[in-house]
Design an enzyme around this catalytic site. Structure first.
Site, PDB file in Angstrom:
ATOM      1  CE  LYS A   1      49.514  33.810  47.670  1.00  0.00           C
ATOM      2  NZ  LYS A   1      50.559  32.966  48.495  1.00  0.00           N
TER       3      LYS A   1
ATOM      4  NE  ARG B   1      56.484  28.696  48.709  1.00  0.00           N
ATOM      5  CZ  ARG B   1      55.378  29.107  48.957  1.00  0.00           C
ATOM      6  NH1 ARG B   1      54.481  28.760  47.771  1.00  0.00           N
ATOM      7  NH2 ARG B   1      54.991  29.791  49.817  1.00  0.00           N
TER       8      ARG B   1
ATOM      9  CE1 TYR C   1      35.784  21.914  19.110  1.00  0.00           C
ATOM     10  CE2 TYR C   1      35.425  22.922  21.080  1.00  0.00           C
ATOM     11  CZ  TYR C   1      35.769  22.997  19.853  1.00  0.00           C
ATOM     12  OH  TYR C   1      35.789  24.220  19.159  1.00  0.00           O
TER      13      TYR C   1
ATOM     14  CG  MET D   1      38.325  29.473  24.729  1.00  0.00           C
ATOM     15  SD  MET D   1      39.152  30.251  23.191  1.00  0.00           S
ATOM     16  CE  MET D   1      40.506  28.835  22.736  1.00  0.00           C
TER      17      MET D   1
HETATM   18  C1  LIG Z   1      49.848  32.673  49.450  1.00  0.00           C
HETATM   19  C2  LIG Z   1      50.657  32.664  50.689  1.00  0.00           C
HETATM   20  C3  LIG Z   1      49.946  32.914  51.988  1.00  0.00           C
HETATM   21  C4  LIG Z   1      48.681  32.647  52.032  1.00  0.00           C
HETATM   22  O1  LIG Z   1      47.985  31.447  52.120  1.00  0.00           O
HETATM   23  P1  LIG Z   1      46.473  30.865  52.453  1.00  0.00           P
HETATM   24  O2  LIG Z   1      46.568  29.520  52.431  1.00  0.00           O
HETATM   25  O3  LIG Z   1      45.839  31.475  51.210  1.00  0.00           O
HETATM   26  O4  LIG Z   1      46.073  31.560  53.635  1.00  0.00           O
HETATM   27  C5  LIG Z   1      50.622  32.994  53.087  1.00  0.00           C
HETATM   28  N1  LIG Z   1      52.010  33.073  53.175  1.00  0.00           N
HETATM   29  C6  LIG Z   1      52.592  32.861  51.860  1.00  0.00           C
HETATM   30  C7  LIG Z   1      54.144  32.718  52.200  1.00  0.00           C
HETATM   31  C8  LIG Z   1      52.087  32.680  50.894  1.00  0.00           C
HETATM   32  O5  LIG Z   1      52.823  32.262  49.714  1.00  0.00           O
END
Ligand SMILES: *Cc1c(COP(=O)(O)O)cnc(C)c1O
Length: 359
Positions: free
Chosen positions: A33, A132, A254, A302
């Site tokens: 992802k 979640r 800054y 930036m």
């Molecule tokens: C992002 C995610 C993972 C991967 O987690 P890592 O800690 O990067 O291995 C696995 N399962 C779900 C549901 C996630 O949201």
């Protein structure tokens, strides 16, 4: 060019091979992802595929659609965030498999299958304590009824997610495993997919039928208390674009938030918070040159960061010299610690202005 982001696909492949041999006979999937944690979904998935990975998890339908064309047909893509209302048709067309997180999602997926006179595949996620995503216990009974007529939707496996698996001593791990066992007793036909990177390094009983690491594949440290067993995949070098020597009492950056205490040699490097180097590294983090620690002084801008190069021999660096931001002297975790965040956030923030080199 603000810098050079080197992604070692060889190391990525070796990390996959190492994890899948540790985890066998469980299947090792890969979480890709967010553009494979910022590293490039296309390059990463292709590499993992060549190392034998056939199961890929993304968060969103859009990600699945753009990956589908890159992968052979024997690779499966799963969508962790589930099936959003109105996206059912597109989801079928994408060839990806939604992780069904609620009854509503299940009913909509089943209806789409009936509409298209097709038996659609799905994964079911249960909430085992993270609050979640996934079915909660009060939805189990209705789900069981819905699953009894198995003609419409084919469940490939069931899954859940561990909230605290980066800490093997956290009792929440065992609580969630126990809750997953309760789920498995109710829905006994299906294989279990529970562990991500952290869970992969917990006891065997967390591994189930499939493990889905992300971060560890990319060289991140899955368990903070232990030495990192994975090979680094990411290296980030940024160019010096100007140097100067200033007298004591000179404001830097800054707001003049940093004032030199002595005659100081400064260098400005060509990356800033727009390139994913958080502003909270201001006067806290450091970069490296030849193993020398060069502190960040003043605010992160930036597009630039000012560093103190006084500790280097006189002519050691000049415009065009590269300093190490992530590499052998500073892991992703080190930099994240300095910024008060986690490596995941750093990686996924890296931005598009670096030259990307895949090795
Ligand atoms: C992002 C995610 C993972 C991967 O987690 P890592 O800690 O990067 O291995 C696995 N399962 C779900 C549901 C996630 O949201």
């Amino acid at each position: 060019m603000s810098g050079c982001l080197t992604i070692d696909l060889g190391a990525l492949g070796r990390n996959y091979t190492k994890l899948s041999s540790i985890l066998a006979p469980s299947v090792t999937a890969a979480v890709v992802k967010a553009n494979a944690y910022g590293l490039g979904a296309r390059e990463v998935t292709t590499t993992l595929y060549h190392h034998g990975c056939r199961h890929f998890f993304v968060a969103q339908l859009q990600e699945a659609r753009s990956l589908r064309g890159e992968l052979a047909n024997d690779a499966t893509i799963y969508i962790l965030n589930g099936l959003q209302p109105g996206s059912e048709r597109t989801c079928v067309e994408s060839g990806a498999i939604p992780v069904i997180n609620s009854l509503d999602q299940f009913y909509r997926w089943r209806a789409e299958g009936r509409l298209q006179k097709r038996r659609l595949n799905a994964v079911i996620q249960f909430d085992t304590g993270m609050s979640r995503l996934g079915f909660s216990p009060d939805e189990w009974a209705a789900l069981k009824v819905a699953l009894r007529d198995q003609v419409d939707v084919e469940i490939l496996f069931i899954m859940s997610h561990l909230a605290s698996s980066d800490d093997p001593f956290n009792p929440q791990n065992a609580d969630q495993l126990a809750e997953m066992k309760r789920v498995a007793d109710e829905f006994e036909k299906y294989g279990i997919c529970l562990a991500s990177s952290g869970g992969a390094f917990l006891d065997l009983k967390y591994h189930g039928f499939m493990v889905r690491p992300g971060y560890a594949l990319y060289g991140g440290s899955p368990v903070r208390q232990l030495p990192n067993p994975m090979e680094p995949v990411v290296r980030l070098d940024v160019a010096i674009i100007q140097t100067r020597t200033v007298p004591p009492g000179t404001p830097v950056g800054y707001g003049g938030s940093f004032i030199t205490a002595r005659t100081t040699r400064l260098a400005t490097i060509a990356a800033g918070y727009a390139d994913g180097l958080p502003r909270c590294l201001s006067s806290r983090g450091a970069v490296y040159f030849d193993g020398n620690r060069l502190p960040i002084v003043g605010r992160v801008s930036m597009d630039t960061i000012i560093i103190d190069i006084s500790s280097l021999p006189k002519e050691a660096v000049s415009s065009g010299s590269m300093v190490e931001v992530i590499g052998p002297h500073q892991t992703i975790e080190d930099l994240a610690d300095a910024a008060g965040t986690i490596g995941y956030e750093l990686l996924t923030s890296l931005g598009n202005r670096y030259q990307r080199v895949y090795r």
